[in-house]
Design a protein around this motif. Structure first.
Motif, PDB file in Angstrom:
ATOM      1  N   ARG A  18       0.809  -1.224   0.000  1.00  0.00           N
ATOM      2  CA  ARG A  18       0.000   0.000   0.000  1.00  0.00           C
ATOM      3  C   ARG A  18       0.842   1.274   0.000  1.00  0.00           C
ATOM      4  O   ARG A  18       0.549   2.201  -0.759  1.00  0.00           O
ATOM      5  CB  ARG A  18      -0.992  -0.020   1.166  1.00  0.00           C
ATOM      6  CG  ARG A  18      -1.986   1.110   1.105  1.00  0.00           C
ATOM      7  CD  ARG A  18      -3.253   0.810   1.858  1.00  0.00           C
ATOM      8  NE  ARG A  18      -4.165   0.008   1.066  1.00  0.00           N
ATOM      9  CZ  ARG A  18      -5.187  -0.666   1.573  1.00  0.00           C
ATOM     10  NH1 ARG A  18      -5.421  -0.654   2.845  1.00  0.00           N
ATOM     11  NH2 ARG A  18      -5.976  -1.373   0.801  1.00  0.00           N
ATOM     12  N   GLU A  77       1.988   1.819  -3.512  1.00  0.00           N
ATOM     13  CA  GLU A  77       0.890   2.298  -4.366  1.00  0.00           C
ATOM     14  C   GLU A  77       0.628   3.778  -4.116  1.00  0.00           C
ATOM     15  O   GLU A  77       0.399   4.556  -5.055  1.00  0.00           O
ATOM     16  CB  GLU A  77      -0.375   1.477  -4.096  1.00  0.00           C
ATOM     17  CG  GLU A  77      -0.285   0.044  -4.602  1.00  0.00           C
ATOM     18  CD  GLU A  77      -1.417  -0.846  -4.109  1.00  0.00           C
ATOM     19  OE1 GLU A  77      -1.557  -1.966  -4.618  1.00  0.00           O
ATOM     20  OE2 GLU A  77      -2.163  -0.433  -3.176  1.00  0.00           O
ATOM     21  N   LYS A  78       0.685   4.168  -2.843  1.00  0.00           N
ATOM     22  CA  LYS A  78       0.459   5.585  -2.485  1.00  0.00           C
ATOM     23  C   LYS A  78       1.553   6.471  -3.073  1.00  0.00           C
ATOM     24  O   LYS A  78       1.279   7.577  -3.561  1.00  0.00           O
ATOM     25  CB  LYS A  78       0.448   5.753  -0.952  1.00  0.00           C
ATOM     26  CG  LYS A  78      -0.793   5.219  -0.293  1.00  0.00           C
ATOM     27  CD  LYS A  78      -1.945   6.165  -0.489  1.00  0.00           C
ATOM     28  CE  LYS A  78      -3.241   5.534  -0.063  1.00  0.00           C
ATOM     29  NZ  LYS A  78      -4.389   6.096  -0.765  1.00  0.00           N
ATOM     30  N   GLU A  93       0.950   6.843  -6.750  1.00  0.00           N
ATOM     31  CA  GLU A  93      -0.224   7.710  -6.948  1.00  0.00           C
ATOM     32  C   GLU A  93       0.164   9.173  -6.747  1.00  0.00           C
ATOM     33  O   GLU A  93      -0.321  10.067  -7.459  1.00  0.00           O
ATOM     34  CB  GLU A  93      -1.321   7.310  -5.939  1.00  0.00           C
ATOM     35  CG  GLU A  93      -2.681   7.923  -6.201  1.00  0.00           C
ATOM     36  CD  GLU A  93      -3.694   7.508  -5.137  1.00  0.00           C
ATOM     37  OE1 GLU A  93      -4.444   8.378  -4.664  1.00  0.00           O
ATOM     38  OE2 GLU A  93      -3.721   6.322  -4.758  1.00  0.00           O
ATOM     39  N   ASP A 108      -7.110   5.152   4.829  1.00  0.00           N
ATOM     40  CA  ASP A 108      -7.538   5.613   3.499  1.00  0.00           C
ATOM     41  C   ASP A 108      -7.963   4.433   2.608  1.00  0.00           C
ATOM     42  O   ASP A 108      -7.489   4.259   1.492  1.00  0.00           O
ATOM     43  CB  ASP A 108      -6.416   6.418   2.820  1.00  0.00           C
ATOM     44  CG  ASP A 108      -6.943   7.158   1.581  1.00  0.00           C
ATOM     45  OD1 ASP A 108      -8.149   7.440   1.527  1.00  0.00           O
ATOM     46  OD2 ASP A 108      -6.143   7.433   0.669  1.00  0.00           O
TER      47      ASP A 108
END
Length: 971
Positions: free
Chosen positions: A27, A30-31, A34, A658
């Motif tokens: 995660r 991925e953040k 992003e 989130d």
């Protein structure tokens, strides 16, 4: 971001981390990605990484997937959104991507091919006309790795022609493509067919050549789907001759020993069957000269093809071809002969309807896939579904004869089963399928089969052959037959008598305990579908009422929750939906069981929050929470606190982590809890949350917008004084400004503003009035959509009701002298008739009435000339039809524009709040009109008759009727 080795290395490291099974590693990676994707050169860095042979193929493939998803998220820019891709990057991507794609391994090629088709959806052909030329010129390279890459891209790009609605723009695009591609594609077909003969002894060459032919046939299908192009009509002989060759050719060297996976030849022949079925369905007149040849080809193919799964798609498409031919009345002669019908039934239908070993393996080892194919209708490409469709087609055209033929088979199947059930259960399975196919004449997703053949009694077959299976004590015996029996009840639920349907409920509840995932899922699905049924014979009330289900409550709920603990069904969406529907039917009867059930629901929520993977399950789980809150708090309003104590820690974790999939649900449940809390006693945690809700990042996700607006409106309804005390009104107005500028979300902005003016005291809002109106007029002049105009009219009307007609006139004229006259002319008089919706129409009616009767500027001042036209407009509003015409700027913007799956499913029905009516004291606007006219008339005797006489006779007559109906006289 600079395109450097260091940045490429960093990007590769983060891409590798996104593949980690550990959520704590995946995660954050991925953040990070992003966060950096808005930087210039980011997509070009991805393309450079994908191109580097020295980088591990797994990372390169992850980069290609990341690139495709980046394009999917960001390439298309809504009118009101910022462009997240730099213009130089857009140009560079379009220059690089086609050539780059063709040099890469197939796994990466496919991802970039998909990215090209995504870009093509918005840019091709108008903004990227050179794409088709770039593609076609590669046909001449003779390199089949390159040619197949181009064909794969063409297939991906043009596949949309199979699904899009007809339009002038669509046909113009197809014409443009055909002009460039039709002849080269035909030349490629012939050249490739020739190469297949020339390289008949070279297996490796044949694999590539026949792969190309598969793609050529797929592109042909897309280009011919909407209409028969003139080019292909003129060259039909060439294509059909080639199709005949491809259907009949035997290439033993390309045969596969694998019984599961279809080989190139199976894929090719099934696509050819698709192509000729398309022509038989849509262009039968032009196709007629070739039809009998293809019926012969495909019949030969069917009787010579084995039962192995690798042939499933081929057999399915071949059967679909026969069905499409059989549907046409002028082809009936092909099936008239009894020998032909008998042969079809014996050699094609019965063998393809039987439950094979591969079906049994799927049933036991992959129940989710079996269920998806069987009851979700995604079995469109299976032999069984195709055989059923053919039976259905033939039984409609030759009903009596087909019934006679299959009647004999049915008797044999059922007697074989009754003699030795444990050995011959496949016979019973085929019999149930056969009956379903024979008798079904019409069906809907909501009601199941709604029309049947008169030659077979559905209830009688159910009594004799279905209920006997459900009544057996052992729910784990013969699971396939059990699943068939449950599915029969589900399929014919609208045809079977009510008593029989309701009588199956105890058996279905018992089958929830079955070890077979298919059986307990079918039982849950059928229970849910029965509970949602309406009884037409009893004023359309629910077929099963709460009091009828009550005796089963404990067993039903116990079995449903126990099912969620079984392997494979821990997140079974059908079981969760059945729980939700049971709660909805039982209502307060569920209260005694909630103390045991709610901990299980909260535990399940905590589990799925760690890795949300089943969107439907999660949705029904949140719906069940909504129902629980409503049911409990209806009988005990103080219970809201208990729910807050249980749910707040979980919600806090979801927001902190989130978890994007769940955040819209959390906002809706928070709204529901707030709305059920007594006004003025909102707990402090809510008020601490308010500043976070105004953070811009939350509003960038489309799925959040509607739930967030709902939550802000709950704050205004329940705690407006605290909102003002926290000095958050400016923040709310900032949200309004953002929403009102968006075509997709302006209705949410109006909804927020309506709540602001209803709940915020006038003295707190007065300093901002002029700015609010300025923003509204600014958007009206720049982008006038139907939805926005309606929202503006409703807002102005509510403003009149809340503050006063004089206040509206003076505020608008304060922006520009005599501007209110333009508002009357261009908005109220021009578009009042467009307003729809009960509450909205009442608000607008009362707002206009107050303008007519409470505003001296309207009846004696500078806007007097508009008084009679506005009254006549109101009469038309009451008595005329809603005007459904639209403005050019609409561009088909819908209120429910749903760019993502998440947006679609996020709205919770059971957490929904009823649209508040700010005019609960007004039941009939027509009565309100005559009462207000009477008050105005009595204050100014003799004034009204002159004005009323200037409206048309029909409107005068309507007004006289209102006066008479409500016993009011005008002075």
């Amino acid at each position: 971001m600079e395109i450097s080795d260091e940045n490429l290395r960093t990007l590769g490291e983060y891409l590798q981390k996104t593949l980690s099974p550990d959520v704590n590693i995946r995660r954050p990676a991925e953040k990070f990605l992003e966060g950096v994707e808005v930087n210039q050169n980011y997509p070009l860095l991805l393309l450079h990484l994908v191109h580097k042979n020295e980088i591990d193929l797994t990372i390169r493939t992850a980069g290609a997937i990341a690139f495709k998803n980046y394009i999917k998220r960001n390439w298309n820019v809504e009118d009101d959104q910022a462009d997240r891709i730099h213009q130089s990057d857009r140009a560079a991507i379009k220059n690089l991507i086609v050539t780059l794609m063709l040099t890469l391994p197939e796994s990466i090629q496919k991802q970039l091919s998909d990215a090209i088709s995504i870009i093509g959806k918005t840019d091709f052909p108008l903004k990227w006309p050179e794409l088709i030329s770039q593609m076609v010129e590669k046909f001449s390279t003779g390199d089949f790795h390159v040619i197949n890459g181009i064909l794969r891209t063409a297939h991906s790009l043009f596949k949309k022609y199979r699904y899009e609605f007809k339009s002038n723009e669509l046909f113009a695009e197809i014409k443009f493509v055909l002009e460039k591609l039709a002849q080269p594609l035909t030349d490629l077909l012939l050249a490739t067919m020739h190469l297949a003969q020339a390289h008949a002894a070279d297996v490796n060459a044949l694999k590539v050549i026949y792969s190309s032919l598969v793609l050529v046939c797929k592109v042909f299908y897309s280009l011919n789907f909407q209409d028969l192009p003139e080019f292909f009509e003129d060259n039909m002989e060439t294509w059909m001759k080639s199709f005949h060759t491809l259907l009949t050719v035997e290439v033993k060297s390309l045969g596969t020993t694998d019984d599961e996976e279809s080989g190139i030849m199976e894929q090719l022949k099934s696509q050819v069957c698709d192509n000729v079925a398309l022509y038989a369905q849509k262009y039968d007149e032009e196709f007629q000269p070739y039809l009998s040849q293809f019926v012969t080809d495909i019949w030969s193919l069917l009787v010579s093809t084995g039962l192995q799964p690798k042939y499933d798609l081929l057999v399915s498409n071949a059967l679909q071809f026969l069905s499409s031919v059989g549907e046409r009345s002028h082809y009936r002669h092909l099936f008239e002969d009894d020998n032909v019908l008998n042969s079809i039934c014996e050699k094609v239908i019965i063998p393809n309807m039987e439950f094979r070993t591969s079906d049994e393996e799927l049933f036991e080892d992959n129940p989710e896939e079996y269920i998806r194919r069987d009851i979700e209708g995604s079995d469109i490409d299976t032999r069984r579904r195709a055989a059923c469709d053919l039976v259905n087609t033939l039984s409609q055209n030759f009903e009596q004869r087909i019934m006679n033929i299959f009647g004999q088979y049915l008797q044999v199947m059922l007697s074989k089963y009754s003699e030795k059930p444990l050995e011959n259960w496949r016979s019973k399975d085929a019999a149930v399928y056969l009956v379903t196919s024979l008798v079904s004449r019409g069906a809907t997703q909501k009601h199941g089969v709604t029309q049947t053949s008169q030659l077979v009694s559905i209830p009688q077959f159910c009594q004799q052959h279905i209920l006997t299976e459900l009544e057996r004590v052992n729910v784990d015996e013969l699971p396939v037959v059990k699943a068939d029996a449950i599915k029969y009840v589900m399929t014919f639920r609208s045809i079977l008598p009510r008593d029989m349907i309701v009588g199956t409920l105890p058996h279905l509840v018992r089958h929830l305990t079955s070890e077979s995932a298919v059986v307990h899922t079918y039982a849950a699905c059928t229970i849910e579908k029965i509970l949602v049924m309406r009884d037409k014979n009893r004023n359309n009330i629910s077929m099963v009422r709460g009091e009828e289900l009550a005796p089963l409550t404990e067993t039903l709920l116990s079995n449903l929750f126990a099912t969620l603990e079984k392997p494979v069904s821990e997140e079974n969406e059908y079981v969760m939906k059945a729980i939700m529907r049971s709660f909805s039917t039982l209502q307060e009867r569920v209260l005694p069981y909630l103390s045991a059930i709610l901990p299980k629901l909260t535990e399940k929520l905590q589990q799925v929050a760690k890795n949300p993977s089943k969107p439907h399950f999660n949705h029904f789980l949140f719906e069940t929470f909504s129902l629980s809150i409503r049911i409990v708090c209806r009988s005990n309003s103080s219970a809201v606190t208990s729910f807050e104590d249980i749910l707040f820690p979980i919600f806090q974790n979801i927001l902190q982590q989130d978890i994007q999939e769940f955040i819209p649900y959390v906002f809706q449940l928070l709204s529901l809890l707030m709305e059920l809390t007594p006004t003025g006693s909102i707990p402090e945690p809510y008020m601490q949350l308010l500043p976070c809700l105004l953070a811009p990042v939350l509003w960038e996700r489309p799925a959040n917008i509607s739930p967030l607006v709902r939550l802000l409106c709950a704050f205004l309804t329940q705690a407006a004084p605290q909102v003002i005390a926290q000095d958050k009104l400016v923040g709310l107005l900032g949200v309004f400004q953002k929403l009102i500028a968006s075509k997709a979300n302006d209705h949410e902005g109006f909804y927020l503003m309506q709540n602001i003016i209803q709940h915020v005291p006038i003295e707190a809002l007065t300093p901002y009035h002029k700015q609010i109106f300025f923003l509204l007029f600014q958007r009206l002049s720049s982008s006038k959509t139907t939805k926005y105009v309606i929202g503006t009219i409703v807002f102005f009307s509510l403003y009149v009701i809340k503050f006063s007609a004089n206040e509206l006139v003076s505020t608008i004229d304060g922006i520009q002298a005599q501007m209110f006259g333009m508002v009357l002319e261009k908005l109220f008089l021009a578009d009042l008739q467009k307003v729809s919706g009960g509450v909205e129409r009442k608000i607008v009616s009362c707002g206009v009435i107050k303008l007519l009767c409470d505003c001296p500027e309207m009846y004696t001042g500078s806007y007097q000339k508009y008084w009679a036209p506005l009254l006549q407009c109101l009469m038309n509003f009451f008595e005329g039809q809603v005007d459904e015409s639209t403005f050019p700027d609409d561009e088909f913007v819908e209120i429910d524009d749903t760019p993502t799956f998440q947006t679609m499913t996020a709205k919770l029905s059971f957490a929904n709040n009823n649209k508040s009516d700010p005019l609960q004291g007004v039941s009939e606007p027509r009565e309100f009109l005559v009462q207000n006219l009477a008050t105005l008339g009595s204050s100014r005797p003799g004034f009204l008759p002159t004005l009323i006489n200037s409206i048309d006779k029909q409107s005068q007559l309507h007004l006289q009727n209102y006066l008479a109906k409500f016993g009011v006289q005008l002075v």
